[in-house]
Design a protein around this motif. Structure first.
Motif, PDB file in Angstrom:
ATOM      1  N   ASP A 140     -21.567   6.599 -39.523  1.00 57.17           N
ATOM      2  CA  ASP A 140     -20.192   6.870 -39.093  1.00 57.17           C
ATOM      3  C   ASP A 140     -20.121   7.938 -37.996  1.00 57.17           C
ATOM      4  OD1 ASP A 140     -19.260   5.122 -41.161  1.00 57.17           O
ATOM      5  OD2 ASP A 140     -19.555   6.739 -42.606  1.00 57.17           O
ATOM      6  N   THR A 141     -21.264   8.341 -37.425  1.00 56.35           N
ATOM      7  CA  THR A 141     -21.265   9.446 -36.459  1.00 56.35           C
ATOM      8  C   THR A 141     -21.046   8.970 -35.022  1.00 56.35           C
ATOM      9  OG1 THR A 141     -23.673   9.301 -36.322  1.00 56.35           O
ATOM     10  CG2 THR A 141     -22.776  10.955 -37.809  1.00 56.35           C
ATOM     11  N   ARG A 178     -10.823  20.298 -36.734  1.00 55.60           N
ATOM     12  CA  ARG A 178     -12.220  20.680 -36.949  1.00 55.60           C
ATOM     13  C   ARG A 178     -13.064  19.407 -37.090  1.00 55.60           C
ATOM     14  NH1 ARG A 178     -14.284  24.876 -36.028  1.00 55.60           N
ATOM     15  NH2 ARG A 178     -15.603  25.030 -37.871  1.00 55.60           N
ATOM     16  N   PRO A 179     -14.346  19.430 -36.710  1.00 54.58           N
ATOM     17  CA  PRO A 179     -15.176  18.230 -36.886  1.00 54.58           C
ATOM     18  C   PRO A 179     -15.483  17.945 -38.355  1.00 54.58           C
ATOM     19  CG  PRO A 179     -16.493  20.052 -36.032  1.00 54.58           C
ATOM     20  CD  PRO A 179     -15.083  20.546 -36.085  1.00 54.58           C
ATOM     21  N   VAL A 180     -15.769  16.676 -38.626  1.00 52.45           N
ATOM     22  CA  VAL A 180     -16.239  16.251 -39.949  1.00 52.45           C
ATOM     23  C   VAL A 180     -17.729  15.962 -39.817  1.00 52.45           C
ATOM     24  CG1 VAL A 180     -15.990  14.549 -41.803  1.00 52.45           C
ATOM     25  CG2 VAL A 180     -13.993  15.212 -40.433  1.00 52.45           C
ATOM     26  N   ASP A 198     -21.322  14.234 -34.958  1.00 54.19           N
ATOM     27  CA  ASP A 198     -20.201  14.456 -35.877  1.00 54.19           C
ATOM     28  C   ASP A 198     -19.600  13.094 -36.251  1.00 54.19           C
ATOM     29  OD1 ASP A 198     -20.454  17.237 -35.580  1.00 54.19           O
ATOM     30  OD2 ASP A 198     -19.142  17.241 -33.813  1.00 54.19           O
ATOM     31  N   ILE A 199     -18.707  13.121 -37.243  1.00 55.37           N
ATOM     32  CA  ILE A 199     -18.102  11.854 -37.662  1.00 55.37           C
ATOM     33  C   ILE A 199     -17.105  11.381 -36.592  1.00 55.37           C
ATOM     34  CG2 ILE A 199     -16.718  10.723 -39.454  1.00 55.37           C
ATOM     35  CD1 ILE A 199     -19.689  11.481 -40.220  1.00 55.37           C
ATOM     36  N   PHE A 200     -17.198  10.113 -36.270  1.00 57.75           N
ATOM     37  CA  PHE A 200     -16.395   9.451 -35.242  1.00 57.75           C
ATOM     38  C   PHE A 200     -14.902   9.562 -35.580  1.00 57.75           C
ATOM     39  CE2 PHE A 200     -15.103   4.918 -33.943  1.00 57.75           C
ATOM     40  CZ  PHE A 200     -14.833   5.264 -32.636  1.00 57.75           C
TER      41      PHE A 200
END
Ligand SMILES: CC(=O)SCCNC(=O)CCNC(=O)[C@H](O)C(C)(C)COP(=O)(O)OP(=O)(O)OC[C@H]1O[C@@H](n2cnc3c(N)ncnc32)[C@H](O)[C@@H]1OP(=O)(O)O
Length: 126
Positions: A19-20, A63-65, A25-27
């Protein structure tokens, strides 16, 4: 900065390496998709039946996941129209290992209650 989520916990999931994005990071599309699903669950409950997404407003990516975070989506009915329902949607994470809890994204999703022909139908009262 909000310290507690607004609304009810509707989805809880752990994002995977698949999913990155290119940064690792997560898309963002994955995040929006989970938020749309959670909003759809809340709207379908209110509409007592099928709904479709008609609009997404005020999305803020704060914030990023990261892979391994526990990703949670909270939903709250903001406004009910004749056939439409606005849902306030917040995404929070419990960070991998630390379990620090923070908001990563929020937005407003509008859904329309539809009948079997895909046409708008009134949202039931109550
Ligand atoms: C394209 C995709 O695949 S996106 C993914 C899934 N979503 C979809 O497939 C939805 C595709 N869209 C549709 O099928 C149609 O636009 C429908 C059924 C949602 C609405 O049909 P319309 O004929 O436009 O309905 P209508 O004009 O009567 O509006 C219905 C309600 O939606 C609201 N609405 C319509 N457009 C918007 C918008 N852009 N933002 C917010 N509310 C909107 C209207 O205000 C109305 O609300 P109310 O009855 O509470 O006053």
């Amino acid at each position: 900065m909000t310290t507690e989520p607004i609304g009810a916990l509707t989805i809880r999931v752990v994002p995977m390496p698949a999913d990155t994005n290119a940064n690792g990071d997560i898309f963002g599309g994955w995040v929006m998709s989970r938020m749309d699903q959670a909003g759809g669950i809340a709207a379908a409950e209110k509409a007592q039946g099928r709904v479709v997404t008609v609009a997404v407003d005020a999305m803020t990516f704060i914030r990023p996941v990261k892979v391994g975070d526990i990703f949670e989506v909270f939903t709250a009915v903001e406004k009910v129209g004749r056939t439409s329902i606005k849902i306030h949607v917040e995404a929070w994470v419990r960070r991998f290992r630390t379990r620090h809890h923070e908001k990563v994204t929020d937005g407003t999703f509008t859904f329309v209650a539809i009948d079997d022909d895909g046409k708008p139908r009134p949202v039931p009262a109550g």
